[in-house]
Motif scaffolding. Structure first.
Motif, short mmCIF file in Angstrom:
data_model
loop_
_atom_site.label_atom_id
_atom_site.label_comp_id
_atom_site.label_asym_id
_atom_site.label_seq_id
_atom_site.Cartn_x
_atom_site.Cartn_y
_atom_site.Cartn_z
N ARG A 238 0.82 -1.19 0.00
CA ARG A 238 0.00 0.00 0.00
C ARG A 238 0.87 1.25 0.00
N GLY A 239 0.30 2.34 -0.53
CA GLY A 239 0.99 3.62 -0.50
C GLY A 239 1.42 4.07 -1.88
N ASP A 240 1.92 5.29 -1.92
CA ASP A 240 2.36 5.90 -3.17
C ASP A 240 3.81 5.51 -3.42
N LEU A 241 3.99 4.36 -4.02
CA LEU A 241 5.32 3.82 -4.26
C LEU A 241 5.59 3.78 -5.76
N PRO A 242 6.85 3.95 -6.17
CA PRO A 242 7.16 3.89 -7.61
C PRO A 242 6.97 2.48 -8.15
N ARG A 243 6.06 2.34 -9.10
CA ARG A 243 5.79 1.03 -9.69
C ARG A 243 5.85 1.15 -11.21
N PRO A 244 7.05 1.27 -11.78
CA PRO A 244 7.15 1.36 -13.24
C PRO A 244 6.61 0.09 -13.88
N ALA A 245 6.00 0.25 -15.04
CA ALA A 245 5.45 -0.90 -15.75
C ALA A 245 6.56 -1.89 -16.08
N SER A 246 6.26 -3.17 -15.96
CA SER A 246 7.24 -4.19 -16.26
C SER A 246 7.58 -4.18 -17.74
N ASP A 247 8.88 -4.15 -18.03
CA ASP A 247 9.33 -4.23 -19.43
C ASP A 247 10.16 -5.48 -19.65
N LEU A 248 9.95 -6.50 -18.81
CA LEU A 248 10.74 -7.72 -18.91
C LEU A 248 10.47 -8.45 -20.21
N ALA A 249 11.54 -8.84 -20.88
CA ALA A 249 11.44 -9.77 -22.00
C ALA A 249 11.57 -11.18 -21.46
N VAL A 250 11.07 -12.14 -22.20
CA VAL A 250 11.05 -13.53 -21.73
C VAL A 250 12.45 -14.06 -21.47
N ASN A 251 13.46 -13.53 -22.14
CA ASN A 251 14.82 -14.02 -21.95
C ASN A 251 15.62 -13.22 -20.92
N ASP A 252 15.02 -12.24 -20.25
CA ASP A 252 15.69 -11.52 -19.19
C ASP A 252 15.80 -12.39 -17.94
N VAL A 253 16.88 -12.24 -17.18
CA VAL A 253 17.09 -13.09 -16.01
C VAL A 253 15.99 -12.92 -14.98
N ALA A 254 15.38 -11.75 -14.89
CA ALA A 254 14.31 -11.53 -13.91
C ALA A 254 12.97 -12.10 -14.34
N ALA A 255 12.90 -12.67 -15.55
CA ALA A 255 11.63 -13.16 -16.10
C ALA A 255 11.36 -14.58 -15.63
N THR A 256 10.98 -14.72 -14.36
CA THR A 256 10.60 -16.02 -13.81
C THR A 256 9.25 -16.44 -14.37
N ARG A 257 9.06 -17.75 -14.57
CA ARG A 257 7.80 -18.25 -15.13
C ARG A 257 7.14 -19.23 -14.16
N LEU A 258 5.86 -19.02 -13.91
CA LEU A 258 5.05 -19.98 -13.18
C LEU A 258 4.49 -20.97 -14.19
N VAL A 259 4.79 -22.25 -14.04
CA VAL A 259 4.33 -23.27 -14.99
C VAL A 259 3.12 -23.96 -14.37
N VAL A 260 1.95 -23.66 -14.90
CA VAL A 260 0.68 -24.14 -14.35
C VAL A 260 0.17 -25.30 -15.20
N ALA A 261 0.00 -26.45 -14.57
CA ALA A 261 -0.57 -27.61 -15.26
C ALA A 261 -2.08 -27.47 -15.32
N MET A 262 -2.65 -27.62 -16.52
CA MET A 262 -4.09 -27.54 -16.73
C MET A 262 -4.66 -28.95 -16.89
N THR A 263 -5.97 -29.06 -16.70
CA THR A 263 -6.60 -30.37 -16.76
C THR A 263 -6.46 -31.02 -18.12
#
Length: 308
Positions: A238-263
């Motif tokens: 909460r609060g007025d904090l700097p939240r720049p829009a994410s500009d991560l590309a898929v190959n950037d090290v910070a681009a973690t992926r959640l792998v969700v198994a679907m039915t």
């Protein structure tokens, strides 16, 4: 799949993008107790990520019953962008349950290369914030991690491991920073997750844990139908904090992926149709034995859907 129902089954694994998966795997094995795991399904990485000609080299790891893949992407993207604070949309961490915080922290402290996030070592949070002892840090490439230790009397049954020889037991959750809890919860509920817990974390203990001045954090736990870890947590500061829009590309090290198994493939295709504007992949991508697709959630975090 029953008509009209969302189709998420479980968080199959978490995938960290890394510049050097073999070197990072050594850290995860020696310091965090991970072991080698079976290779994940072979997918058309270029088609799923939308990166022309992209290739992936995966070092699959396991901690207890949970999976973590270390993935080098060619062509490589940007390194982790410094000390990203917890309230940034780029922030995403993996939480590791430990049976003995002192032992886990001592082993970590004896190994070079990592950096602390928490300012005063492990901290016991008040009961209103879960009453756990926690410590946040970064691996040698900058990915945020967290040790979590429950009080012995409140250790969940899932994590009771009599005779366990390693203090690190398994992956409890991946926490992602979001701008609006309701918006992000609605996205994940549309995939089949459900809100399982809510808390409001604040005070000096939280400030020490996060290295954020006077934080007030809405923590929302999202569970899968089987109720087993790992789950997903939304962190909304909460609060007025700097939240720049994410500009991560898929190959950037910070681009973690959640792998969700679907039915099944129908559930995956329905999720992609519902969120067509968030689709990163070139549609639903077939592979031997199944299908895959990649979405961005409302804050830019990557969600890899898989079926089959």
């Amino acid at each position: 799949m029953t008509a009209g129902l969302p189709g998420a089954l479980r968080l199959a694994r978490i995938a960290l993008t890394t510049a050097d998966p073999e070197a990072l795997a050594t850290f995860y094995r020696e310091v965090l107790g991970f072991t080698h795991a079976e290779a994940p399904p072979v997918s058309d990485f270029s088609a799923v990520t939308g990166l022309d000609g992209a290739r992936a080299r995966v070092v699959p790891l396991r901690l207890g019953d949970q999976r973590l893949d270390l993935v080098a992407v060619t062509p490589a993207g940007r390194p982790y962008p410094g000390d990203v604070p917890g309230f940034s949309p780029l922030f995403q961490h993996c939480a590791i349950i430990v049976s003995d915080m002192e032992a886990a922290h001592a082993r970590l402290s004896a190994h070079p290369g990592w950096r602390p996030i928490s300012t005063n070592g492990p901290v016991r949070l008040p009961a209103s914030s879960g009453g756990v002892t926690a410590f946040k840090f970064r691996d040698p490439e900058g990915h945020p991690l967290e040790f979590l230790a429950f009080p012995p009397e409140s250790m969940p049954e899932t994590w009771r491991r009599p005779g366990a020889t390693d203090p690190c037991l398994g992956l409890d959750h991946s926490a992602i920073s979001v701008a609006e809890t309701a918006r992000s919860a609605a996205f994940y509920e549309s995939l089949g997750l459900r809100v399982a817990s809510r808390s409001l974390n604040r005070g000096p203990e939280q400030a020490s844990l996060d290295a954020v001045a006077a934080p007030t954090v809405e923590v929302t736990g999202l569970g899968f139908p089987d109720g087993q870890p790992p789950h997903i947590e939304l962190l909304c500061y909460r609060g007025d904090l700097p939240r720049p829009a994410s500009d991560l590309a898929v190959n950037d090290v910070a681009a973690t992926r959640l792998v969700v198994a679907m039915t099944d493939s129908d559930a995956l295709a329905a999720a992609c149709a519902t969120h067509a504007g968030r689709l990163v992949s070139r549609g639903v991508v077939p592979r031997p034995g199944g299908v895959d697709a990649l979405l961005r959630d409302p804050d830019g975090h990557l969600v890899w859907l898989t079926a089959g």
